[in-house]
Design a protein around this motif. Structure first.
Motif, PDB file in Angstrom:
ATOM      1  N   ASP A  90       6.571   2.892   8.656  1.00 33.48           N
ATOM      2  CA  ASP A  90       6.296   4.317   8.863  1.00 33.48           C
ATOM      3  C   ASP A  90       7.614   5.045   9.104  1.00 33.48           C
ATOM      4  N   ILE A 118       2.575   5.546   5.796  1.00 36.01           N
ATOM      5  CA  ILE A 118       1.240   4.952   5.757  1.00 36.01           C
ATOM      6  C   ILE A 118       0.946   4.025   6.933  1.00 36.01           C
ATOM      7  N   PRO A 168      -4.477   3.674  -2.092  1.00 40.53           N
ATOM      8  CA  PRO A 168      -4.483   2.480  -1.245  1.00 40.53           C
ATOM      9  C   PRO A 168      -5.883   2.041  -0.836  1.00 40.53           C
ATOM     10  N   LEU A 176       0.818  -1.221   0.000  1.00 37.84           N
ATOM     11  CA  LEU A 176       0.000   0.000   0.000  1.00 37.84           C
ATOM     12  C   LEU A 176       0.848   1.266   0.000  1.00 37.84           C
ATOM     13  N   GLU A 177       2.027   1.213   0.595  1.00 35.05           N
ATOM     14  CA  GLU A 177       2.881   2.402   0.669  1.00 35.05           C
ATOM     15  C   GLU A 177       3.272   2.935  -0.706  1.00 35.05           C
ATOM     16  N   GLY A 191       3.094   7.526  -3.620  1.00 37.48           N
ATOM     17  CA  GLY A 191       3.172   6.667  -2.448  1.00 37.48           C
ATOM     18  C   GLY A 191       3.184   7.430  -1.140  1.00 37.48           C
ATOM     19  N   ASP A 192       3.308   6.692  -0.040  1.00 42.59           N
ATOM     20  CA  ASP A 192       3.281   7.298   1.288  1.00 42.59           C
ATOM     21  C   ASP A 192       4.146   6.478   2.232  1.00 42.59           C
ATOM     22  N   LEU A 223      -7.780   3.055   7.396  1.00 45.96           N
ATOM     23  CA  LEU A 223      -7.912   2.547   6.031  1.00 45.96           C
ATOM     24  C   LEU A 223      -8.685   1.227   6.008  1.00 45.96           C
ATOM     25  N   ARG A 240       6.529  10.044  -2.351  1.00 42.73           N
ATOM     26  CA  ARG A 240       5.351  10.916  -2.501  1.00 42.73           C
ATOM     27  C   ARG A 240       5.197  11.372  -3.943  1.00 42.73           C
ATOM     28  N   GLU A 251       2.748  -2.628   6.893  1.00 45.82           N
ATOM     29  CA  GLU A 251       3.401  -1.440   6.337  1.00 45.82           C
ATOM     30  C   GLU A 251       4.337  -0.826   7.374  1.00 45.82           C
ATOM     31  N   ARG A 298      -1.719   4.899   9.311  1.00 47.13           N
ATOM     32  CA  ARG A 298      -3.073   5.002   8.763  1.00 47.13           C
ATOM     33  C   ARG A 298      -3.765   3.657   8.547  1.00 47.13           C
ATOM     34  N   LEU A 299      -3.112   2.573   8.929  1.00 47.48           N
ATOM     35  CA  LEU A 299      -3.690   1.274   8.623  1.00 47.48           C
ATOM     36  C   LEU A 299      -5.073   1.079   9.232  1.00 47.48           C
TER      37      LEU A 299
END
Length: 269
Positions: A143, A176, A120, A114-115, A172-173, A183, A168, A141, A179-180
């Motif tokens: 961070d 992330i 995502p 997802l990153e 991407g991130d 999400l 970015r 993921e 934020r799981l």
């Protein structure tokens, strides 16, 4: 996968991914196991670094591993074959256009995928459609905002930010992990559980200092040096100083920590 992968597909990156998987296997996967007969889809399997662990921990499961890169898939097949597992089949496909009918799997697994995606949430929605009611989706993921090291270094922080900025720039991130939970919940999963998995390395753990601090994380940052300079994010000398300072944290009097997040949710019945 319609988004960029800033790390590329060179042999050194393939080796870095394998080093990463070996150093993190227990931390990330001590609670990853699927029952015999379970149909498991691994999305974005890359070079098979995580696939080998999945096959080892769930020898009776039927694993389908998918990636968009033919080069990576060839390496993944070699890795699984070398490990002696016969419960994995590989398929080249875009995760936004997977050739499976709804509810084809009991479980979906995605690690460090997802990153790299600009959408995502949309990817998660597609994963969920492929899982039967009561089945699970597991996502892991990292961070980059949760890194701590000693000795502290502004140059090292700047080099890390260059990698995050490049990610970015292609949608991407690198942050992330935090934020799981939202999400997974927003995607419609129930009973969502997210747990932090922190890698802690100091002088008492020389093997981890080598395999994770140097060969996994620092190698990842060093691998984007040319891109960072060409993008005007850093000059070569300052970036090199940041990489040297990251290597310094792996010395016996140094320290390095990084936090990953593992999220698991269930598709509503």
């Amino acid at each position: 996968m319609r988004d960029g992968y800033v790390h590329g597909y060179a042999p050194r990156e393939q080796q870095r991914l394998q080093d990463q998987a070996r150093s993190l296997a227990d931390l990330l996967h001590h609670d990853t196991a699927y029952p015999a007969g379970a149909r498991v889809l691994e999305v974005g399997c890359g070079v098979g670094a995580q696939t080998v662990t999945l096959a080892r921990r769930s020898p009776g499961a039927e694993i389908t591993a998918v990636d968009i890169s033919a080069v990576s898939l060839a390496e993944a097949e070699r890795a699984v074959e070398a490990a002696g597992f016969g419960n994995v089949r590989f398929l080249e496909a875009d995760l936004f256009d997977l050739p499976f009918a709804p509810e084809s799997f009991d479980h979906v697994f995605a690690c460090f995928v997802l990153e790299h995606l600009a959408q995502p949430a949309a990817a998660l929605e597609r994963f969920i459609r492929l899982v039967r009611p009561g089945g699970t989706v597991t996502v892991i993921e990292g961070d980059h905002g949760l890194i701590c090291f000693h000795p502290e270094s502004a140059a090292a922080r700047a080099a890390i930010e260059c990698q995050a900025a490049l990610q970015r720039a292609v949608g991407g991130d690198a942050l992330i992990g935090r934020r799981l939970y939202p999400l997974l919940r927003a995607a419609g999963l129930e009973a969502v559980r997210v747990s932090p998995r922190m890698v802690y390395v100091d002088g008492s753990r020389p093997d981890l200092a080598e395999s994770f601090t140097r060969d996994t994380f620092t190698a990842m940052i060093e691998g984007v040096a040319t891109q960072a300079v060409e993008a005007g994010l850093a000059d070569a000398a300052h970036f090199a100083a940041g990489v040297r300072d990251l290597h310094r944290t792996a010395e016996p009097d140094g320290m390095f920590t990084y936090t990953f997040f593992k999220g698991v949710g269930t598709r509503p019945a």
